[in-house]
Design a protein around this motif. Structure first.
Motif, PDB file in Angstrom:
ATOM      1  N   ILE A 193      -3.634  -3.672 -16.941  1.00 34.79           N
ATOM      2  CA  ILE A 193      -3.899  -3.717 -15.409  1.00 34.79           C
ATOM      3  C   ILE A 193      -3.710  -2.832 -14.157  1.00 34.79           C
ATOM      4  CG2 ILE A 193      -4.338  -5.292 -13.597  1.00 34.79           C
ATOM      5  CD1 ILE A 193      -5.027  -7.231 -15.619  1.00 34.79           C
ATOM      6  N   TYR A 194      -2.308  -2.403 -14.465  1.00 36.29           N
ATOM      7  CA  TYR A 194      -1.399  -1.898 -13.697  1.00 36.29           C
ATOM      8  C   TYR A 194      -1.497  -0.058 -13.798  1.00 36.29           C
ATOM      9  CZ  TYR A 194       1.870  -6.094 -12.072  1.00 36.29           C
ATOM     10  OH  TYR A 194       2.528  -7.173 -12.175  1.00 36.29           O
ATOM     11  N   LEU A 195      -2.246   0.130 -14.796  1.00 36.10           N
ATOM     12  CA  LEU A 195      -2.451   0.941 -15.555  1.00 36.10           C
ATOM     13  C   LEU A 195      -3.494   1.853 -15.044  1.00 36.10           C
ATOM     14  CD1 LEU A 195      -0.023   2.062 -18.621  1.00 36.10           C
ATOM     15  CD2 LEU A 195       0.321   2.960 -15.859  1.00 36.10           C
ATOM     16  N   GLN A 196      -4.414   1.362 -14.523  1.00 37.45           N
ATOM     17  CA  GLN A 196      -5.675   1.389 -14.073  1.00 37.45           C
ATOM     18  C   GLN A 196      -5.610   1.934 -12.850  1.00 37.45           C
ATOM     19  OE1 GLN A 196      -7.783  -2.614 -13.373  1.00 37.45           O
ATOM     20  NE2 GLN A 196      -8.961  -2.252 -14.396  1.00 37.45           N
ATOM     21  N   PRO A 197      -6.733   3.221 -13.158  1.00 36.66           N
ATOM     22  CA  PRO A 197      -6.136   4.590 -11.482  1.00 36.66           C
ATOM     23  C   PRO A 197      -6.299   3.673 -10.560  1.00 36.66           C
ATOM     24  CG  PRO A 197      -7.846   5.024 -13.635  1.00 36.66           C
ATOM     25  CD  PRO A 197      -7.549   3.560 -13.957  1.00 36.66           C
ATOM     26  N   GLU A 198      -7.148   2.440 -10.409  1.00 35.12           N
ATOM     27  CA  GLU A 198      -7.095   2.551  -8.637  1.00 35.12           C
ATOM     28  C   GLU A 198      -6.038   1.476  -8.682  1.00 35.12           C
ATOM     29  OE1 GLU A 198      -9.854   0.080 -11.734  1.00 35.12           O
ATOM     30  OE2 GLU A 198      -9.365   1.313 -10.708  1.00 35.12           O
ATOM     31  N   SER A 199      -5.581   1.029  -9.671  1.00 32.30           N
ATOM     32  CA  SER A 199      -4.244  -0.003  -9.209  1.00 32.30           C
ATOM     33  C   SER A 199      -3.228   0.563  -8.678  1.00 32.30           C
ATOM     34  CB  SER A 199      -3.645  -0.757 -10.641  1.00 32.30           C
ATOM     35  OG  SER A 199      -4.870  -1.663 -11.028  1.00 32.30           O
ATOM     36  N   LYS A 200      -3.013   2.266  -8.664  1.00 32.26           N
ATOM     37  CA  LYS A 200      -2.183   2.696  -8.665  1.00 32.26           C
ATOM     38  C   LYS A 200      -2.021   2.563  -7.100  1.00 32.26           C
ATOM     39  CE  LYS A 200       0.138   7.694  -9.315  1.00 32.26           C
ATOM     40  NZ  LYS A 200       1.661   6.539  -9.258  1.00 32.26           N
ATOM     41  N   ALA A 201      -3.351   3.189  -6.207  1.00 38.27           N
ATOM     42  CA  ALA A 201      -3.353   3.155  -4.452  1.00 38.27           C
ATOM     43  C   ALA A 201      -2.950   1.943  -3.969  1.00 38.27           C
ATOM     44  CB  ALA A 201      -5.088   3.355  -4.491  1.00 38.27           C
ATOM     45  N   VAL A 202      -3.143   0.537  -4.612  1.00 35.35           N
ATOM     46  CA  VAL A 202      -3.570  -0.589  -4.573  1.00 35.35           C
ATOM     47  C   VAL A 202      -1.756  -1.437  -4.011  1.00 35.35           C
ATOM     48  CG1 VAL A 202      -4.188  -2.365  -5.861  1.00 35.35           C
ATOM     49  CG2 VAL A 202      -4.995  -2.368  -3.541  1.00 35.35           C
ATOM     50  N   LEU A 203      -1.381  -1.036  -5.390  1.00 34.14           N
ATOM     51  CA  LEU A 203       0.058  -1.976  -5.614  1.00 34.14           C
ATOM     52  C   LEU A 203       1.016  -1.607  -4.703  1.00 34.14           C
ATOM     53  CD1 LEU A 203       0.248  -1.149  -9.395  1.00 34.14           C
ATOM     54  CD2 LEU A 203       0.062  -3.159  -8.533  1.00 34.14           C
ATOM     55  N   PRO A 204       1.584  -0.510  -3.813  1.00 36.68           N
ATOM     56  CA  PRO A 204       2.138  -0.926  -2.862  1.00 36.68           C
ATOM     57  C   PRO A 204       1.744  -1.470  -1.982  1.00 36.68           C
ATOM     58  CG  PRO A 204       2.323   1.766  -3.749  1.00 36.68           C
ATOM     59  CD  PRO A 204       0.956   0.308  -4.089  1.00 36.68           C
ATOM     60  N   LYS A 205       0.340  -1.668  -1.024  1.00 39.09           N
ATOM     61  CA  LYS A 205       0.077  -2.288  -0.552  1.00 39.09           C
ATOM     62  C   LYS A 205       0.309  -3.673  -0.571  1.00 39.09           C
ATOM     63  CE  LYS A 205      -1.852   0.586   2.571  1.00 39.09           C
ATOM     64  NZ  LYS A 205      -1.509   0.590   3.814  1.00 39.09           N
ATOM     65  N   LEU A 206       0.751  -5.090  -2.335  1.00 38.85           N
ATOM     66  CA  LEU A 206       0.157  -5.829  -2.395  1.00 38.85           C
ATOM     67  C   LEU A 206       1.916  -5.885  -2.303  1.00 38.85           C
ATOM     68  CD1 LEU A 206      -1.368  -6.003  -5.447  1.00 38.85           C
ATOM     69  CD2 LEU A 206      -1.803  -6.073  -3.626  1.00 38.85           C
ATOM     70  N   ASN A 207       2.754  -5.099  -2.769  1.00 32.09           N
ATOM     71  CA  ASN A 207       4.797  -5.177  -2.568  1.00 32.09           C
ATOM     72  C   ASN A 207       4.613  -5.348  -0.944  1.00 32.09           C
ATOM     73  OD1 ASN A 207       6.021  -5.203  -4.325  1.00 32.09           O
ATOM     74  ND2 ASN A 207       7.559  -3.629  -3.500  1.00 32.09           N
ATOM     75  N   GLU A 208       4.308  -4.705  -0.379  1.00 29.32           N
ATOM     76  CA  GLU A 208       3.910  -5.043   1.328  1.00 29.32           C
ATOM     77  C   GLU A 208       4.143  -6.704   1.709  1.00 29.32           C
ATOM     78  OE1 GLU A 208       1.548  -2.087   3.704  1.00 29.32           O
ATOM     79  OE2 GLU A 208       2.629  -0.337   2.847  1.00 29.32           O
ATOM     80  N   ILE A 209       2.766  -7.503   1.336  1.00 25.99           N
ATOM     81  CA  ILE A 209       3.011  -8.671   1.215  1.00 25.99           C
ATOM     82  C   ILE A 209       4.546  -9.680   1.887  1.00 25.99           C
ATOM     83  CG2 ILE A 209       1.742 -10.774   0.608  1.00 25.99           C
ATOM     84  CD1 ILE A 209      -0.124  -9.153  -0.444  1.00 25.99           C
ATOM     85  N   LEU A 210       5.571  -8.826   0.885  1.00 23.69           N
ATOM     86  CA  LEU A 210       6.634 -10.068   0.439  1.00 23.69           C
ATOM     87  C   LEU A 210       8.109  -9.273   1.201  1.00 23.69           C
ATOM     88  CD1 LEU A 210       6.842  -9.908  -3.386  1.00 23.69           C
ATOM     89  CD2 LEU A 210       6.905 -11.317  -2.303  1.00 23.69           C
TER      90      LEU A 210
END
Length: 288
Positions: A193-210
């Motif tokens: 799931i993390y290695l999906q191309p679309e995941s790479k762009a969105v993961l930093p946005k998710l970490n900003e929640i924390l």
């Protein structure tokens, strides 16, 4: 045992929402009069509840889903907050034609559930906050735990995720005596799931929640009487003193510490205890 064997009897499908794209859900127990919706943690996916859906479907209609930006749901690059994800939950319920549900949210899932219940009390029956985020952290240890967790997530964001980085992230979820539960299937599922191309762009946005945790705290004063804080003594974030303080701010709430060895994923680590407790709580509002 394979995660797919755990899900035998559940339906995996995709649901279109008005504003959040395509959402992947797992569903079982259709026709049962009461619905429980399960909400996973940050960077997670619906498989967090593979041990619970089918057993609870004997009594309830049950749904678990991937948030927008997570799992196999749509992954738009946008600002993510618990409040936005609460709105996504509402749109998913609308798409499913469900007006009122019980909620069980773990970590970010509890955080989102708390905001949803506070804003839309008419749509929530009973509320279970399972090792939830979004409560005030009242100890220095708790604040350090949060920073440690942010660092673990960044290992999967700032670099290309690897088997080793995902393994460390998943072991963080579990009590040390439960690390055997973090098997190759679970690690490789999340890694893919993390290695999906679309995941790479969105993961930093998710970490900003924390990183903005304290800006989006659950309005505890608006939670329903009878809210259950389901916790563990070894939760690696939002420690026991923090949950005791949160519990004290919600009149009529219940605080229950899991008896078996568990850390941040009691629904996966202590399956029988969690499932029996969930059935009792969502049927009666009591835990004993």
């Amino acid at each position: 045992m394979s995660l797919w064997l755990d899900l035998l009897g559940a339906e995996i499908r995709y649901v279109e929402t008005k504003s959040f794209g395509t959402i992947r859900i797992a569903e079982a127990g259709k026709g049962n009069p009461e619905t429980i919706v399960f909400l996973h943690g940050i960077n997670g996916h619906l498989e967090a509840y593979v041990k619970n859906l089918v057993p609870l479907s004997k009594e309830f209609h049950v749904v678990a889903f991937d948030y927008v930006g997570h799992g196999l749901s749509s992954k738009p690059v946008r600002e993510y907050t618990p409040i936005m994800l609460a709105e996504q939950l509402g749109e998913l319920l609308d798409a499913l034609g469900i007006e009122k549900v019980h909620l069980s949210g773990e970590s970010l899932g509890g955080w989102v559930s708390g905001h949803f219940a506070a804003k839309y009390p008419q749509r929530v029956g009973r509320l279970m906050l399972n090792t939830a985020g979004g409560i005030p952290i009242v100890t220095e240890k708790g604040k350090q735990d949060l920073q440690h967790f942010i660092g673990l997530n960044k290992r999967n964001i700032d670099n290309t995720p690897s088997y080793e980085s995902v393994l460390a992230r998943l072991r963080w979820l579990m009590h040390p005596n439960n690390h055997h539960l973090v098997d190759d299937e679970l690690v490789n599922l999340r890694l893919r799931i993390y290695l999906q191309p679309e995941s790479k762009a969105v993961l930093p946005k998710l970490n900003e929640i924390l990183e903005h945790h304290d800006e989006y705290l659950i309005p505890l004063e608006k939670l329903p009487s009878g809210t259950l804080f389901l916790w563990t003594h070894d939760n690696p974030i939002h420690d026991t003193e923090s949950v005791k303080a949160a519990h004290a701010k919600v009149p009529g709430s219940i605080l229950y510490f899991v008896k078996g060895e568990a850390a941040h994923w009691p629904q996966y680590e202590q399956i029988d205890e969690f499932n029996e407790l969930a059935i009792r709580f969502f049927k009666t509002g009591a835990v004993a």
